[in-house]
Design a protein around this motif. Structure first.
Motif, mmCIF file in Angstrom:
data_model
loop_
_atom_site.group_PDB
_atom_site.id
_atom_site.type_symbol
_atom_site.label_atom_id
_atom_site.label_comp_id
_atom_site.label_asym_id
_atom_site.label_seq_id
_atom_site.Cartn_x
_atom_site.Cartn_y
_atom_site.Cartn_z
ATOM 1 N N ASN A 84 0.805 -1.227 0.000
ATOM 2 C CA ASN A 84 0.000 0.000 0.000
ATOM 3 C C ASN A 84 0.836 1.275 0.000
ATOM 4 O O ASN A 84 0.287 2.370 -0.155
ATOM 5 C CB ASN A 84 -0.912 0.029 1.234
ATOM 6 C CG ASN A 84 -2.010 -1.007 1.169
ATOM 7 O OD1 ASN A 84 -2.552 -1.284 0.105
ATOM 8 N ND2 ASN A 84 -2.344 -1.595 2.305
ATOM 9 N N PHE A 85 2.140 1.157 0.177
ATOM 10 C CA PHE A 85 2.982 2.338 0.370
ATOM 11 C C PHE A 85 2.820 3.373 -0.740
ATOM 12 O O PHE A 85 2.809 4.578 -0.475
ATOM 13 C CB PHE A 85 4.448 1.940 0.484
ATOM 14 C CG PHE A 85 4.829 1.295 1.796
ATOM 15 C CD1 PHE A 85 3.903 1.125 2.809
ATOM 16 C CD2 PHE A 85 6.123 0.857 2.013
ATOM 17 C CE1 PHE A 85 4.243 0.531 4.013
ATOM 18 C CE2 PHE A 85 6.491 0.268 3.214
ATOM 19 C CZ PHE A 85 5.550 0.098 4.216
ATOM 20 N N LYS A 86 2.722 2.917 -1.975
ATOM 21 C CA LYS A 86 2.696 3.869 -3.083
ATOM 22 C C LYS A 86 1.401 4.694 -3.137
ATOM 23 O O LYS A 86 1.327 5.680 -3.869
ATOM 24 C CB LYS A 86 2.906 3.152 -4.415
ATOM 25 C CG LYS A 86 1.815 2.182 -4.819
ATOM 26 C CD LYS A 86 2.181 1.547 -6.158
ATOM 27 C CE LYS A 86 1.126 0.579 -6.656
ATOM 28 N NZ LYS A 86 1.513 -0.007 -7.967
ATOM 29 N N PHE A 87 0.418 4.296 -2.337
ATOM 30 C CA PHE A 87 -0.846 5.031 -2.314
ATOM 31 C C PHE A 87 -0.903 6.061 -1.183
ATOM 32 O O PHE A 87 -1.890 6.788 -1.068
ATOM 33 C CB PHE A 87 -2.016 4.052 -2.176
ATOM 34 C CG PHE A 87 -2.121 3.074 -3.316
ATOM 35 C CD1 PHE A 87 -2.690 3.462 -4.520
ATOM 36 C CD2 PHE A 87 -1.644 1.774 -3.194
ATOM 37 C CE1 PHE A 87 -2.786 2.557 -5.576
ATOM 38 C CE2 PHE A 87 -1.744 0.878 -4.229
ATOM 39 C CZ PHE A 87 -2.305 1.268 -5.434
ATOM 40 N N TYR A 88 0.129 6.124 -0.344
ATOM 41 C CA TYR A 88 0.130 7.041 0.799
ATOM 42 C C TYR A 88 0.695 8.398 0.408
ATOM 43 O O TYR A 88 1.578 8.483 -0.455
ATOM 44 C CB TYR A 88 0.945 6.454 1.958
ATOM 45 C CG TYR A 88 0.389 5.165 2.536
ATOM 46 C CD1 TYR A 88 -0.944 4.821 2.381
ATOM 47 C CD2 TYR A 88 1.211 4.290 3.253
ATOM 48 C CE1 TYR A 88 -1.448 3.647 2.921
ATOM 49 C CE2 TYR A 88 0.712 3.120 3.793
ATOM 50 C CZ TYR A 88 -0.622 2.791 3.618
ATOM 51 O OH TYR A 88 -1.114 1.630 4.138
ATOM 52 N N THR A 144 -5.644 -3.897 5.034
ATOM 53 C CA THR A 144 -6.153 -4.431 3.769
ATOM 54 C C THR A 144 -5.830 -5.921 3.668
ATOM 55 O O THR A 144 -4.695 -6.334 3.879
ATOM 56 C CB THR A 144 -5.553 -3.695 2.552
ATOM 57 O OG1 THR A 144 -4.140 -3.844 2.542
ATOM 58 C CG2 THR A 144 -5.894 -2.207 2.594
ATOM 59 N N LEU A 145 -6.841 -6.710 3.352
ATOM 60 C CA LEU A 145 -6.714 -8.167 3.248
ATOM 61 C C LEU A 145 -6.114 -8.767 4.516
ATOM 62 O O LEU A 145 -5.209 -9.602 4.464
ATOM 63 C CB LEU A 145 -5.877 -8.554 2.022
ATOM 64 C CG LEU A 145 -6.371 -8.040 0.672
ATOM 65 C CD1 LEU A 145 -5.465 -8.540 -0.456
ATOM 66 C CD2 LEU A 145 -7.814 -8.444 0.416
ATOM 67 N N MET A 173 -9.911 -2.541 3.374
ATOM 68 C CA MET A 173 -10.297 -3.145 2.095
ATOM 69 C C MET A 173 -10.126 -4.645 2.276
ATOM 70 O O MET A 173 -9.003 -5.131 2.456
ATOM 71 C CB MET A 173 -9.423 -2.624 0.951
ATOM 72 C CG MET A 173 -9.751 -3.250 -0.407
ATOM 73 S SD MET A 173 -8.777 -2.547 -1.766
ATOM 74 C CE MET A 173 -9.659 -1.004 -2.034
ATOM 75 N N GLU A 174 -11.232 -5.388 2.248
ATOM 76 C CA GLU A 174 -11.208 -6.803 2.631
ATOM 77 C C GLU A 174 -12.052 -7.650 1.686
ATOM 78 O O GLU A 174 -13.130 -7.222 1.255
ATOM 79 C CB GLU A 174 -11.767 -6.969 4.052
ATOM 80 C CG GLU A 174 -11.002 -6.216 5.128
ATOM 81 C CD GLU A 174 -9.653 -6.833 5.442
ATOM 82 O OE1 GLU A 174 -9.476 -8.044 5.150
ATOM 83 O OE2 GLU A 174 -8.779 -6.130 5.970
ATOM 84 N N HIS A 175 -11.586 -8.840 1.383
ATOM 85 C CA HIS A 175 -12.460 -9.788 0.694
ATOM 86 C C HIS A 175 -13.347 -10.464 1.743
ATOM 87 O O HIS A 175 -12.928 -10.663 2.889
ATOM 88 C CB HIS A 175 -11.668 -10.803 -0.135
ATOM 89 C CG HIS A 175 -10.965 -11.862 0.645
ATOM 90 N ND1 HIS A 175 -11.587 -13.010 1.087
ATOM 91 C CD2 HIS A 175 -9.671 -11.965 1.057
ATOM 92 C CE1 HIS A 175 -10.726 -13.770 1.725
ATOM 93 N NE2 HIS A 175 -9.551 -13.159 1.737
#
Length: 244
Positions: A84-88, A144-145, A173-175
């Protein structure tokens, strides 16, 4: 229908007998902890490609929860490989928590590729007991997940609320389980026991939205979607954020 599920579970169990035998001998958990980070490092590349628009949407307002200094203090729960780092947002201060120390080398690779972030530390701990993280010390917790595989979702969310400052936010964000009338839910039930062993405690049939709805957040924004993923079993997703 229940009988069909049991019979098919037996067939799958026979096919996966070596894994069940290794688990019975107490060896599978060690093997799984070692290989799972390698699997996840590949899976998350594909997942990020297919879920990029949803992740960008989810994390678009992270900076709104920054404290008085203007710098966002973020804790990622079950950080895995750091996908997720690139989305922060740039300048974000990141603390990572994961119970599996084998993720460390993958995590630090992601750190080196995302110099826009201020990485603080990697804490090896289960989310149910983040005692190394102080009360009210972070603006945002990201997960997430992860809720699919934790032992106690209620306890996780209590810990999330403890470490969040007042007015802080929990992003997820979870399945999840599909609708019970669908064939996908039927196959989720069939494959769930073997899936749990193969993918380090991951559950296909969790209805995680119910736990989030019952948690002590002041605000909850939650959406159900069919994610644009190649793996049909994990297409049912929830995502959103909750405010303490």
């Amino acid at each position: 229908m229940t009988l069909a599920i049991l019979v098919l579970r037996l067939v799958v169990g026979i096919l996966a007998f070596p894994i069940y035998l290794l688990n019975l001998l107490g060896m599978w958990n060690w093997i799984c902890k070692m290989w799972f980070p390698y699997f996840l490092s590949r899976f998350t590349v594909t997942y990020n490609e297919q879920m990029a628009s949803k992740k960008k949407e989810l994390f678009s307002n992270l900076q709104e929860f920054a404290g008085p200094s203007g710098k966002l203090s973020l804790l990622e729960l079950g950080c895995g490989t750091g996908a997720n780092f690139k989305f922060y947002p740039p300048g974000c201060r990141v603390t990572c928590v994961d119970p599996n120390p084998s993720f460390e080398k993958f995590l630090f690779k992601s750190v080196s590729e995302n110099r826009q972030l201020q990485f603080e530390r990697f804490v090896v701990a289960a989310g149910e007991n983040m005692s190394q993280v102080a009360d009210g010390s972070v603006d945002v917790v990201v997960c997430t997940l992860v809720l699919c595989s934790v032992k106690n979702q209620e306890k996780i969310l209590r810990e999330v609320c403890r470490v969040l400052r007042p007015g802080g936010a929990f992003y997820f964000m979870e399945h999840v389980a599909d609708e019970r009338s669908t064939w996908n839910y039927f196959w989720q039930q069939v494959l769930d026991p073997t899936w749990f062993l193969l993918f380090d405690g991951c559950n296909l049939t969790r209805e995680s939205w119910k736990t989030l709805e019952q948690a002590s957040f002041s605000k909850l924004k939650l959406q159900h979607i069919q994610a644009p993923l190649s793996w049909v079993l994990v297409r049912p997703h929830i995502y959103g954020y909750a405010v303490k």
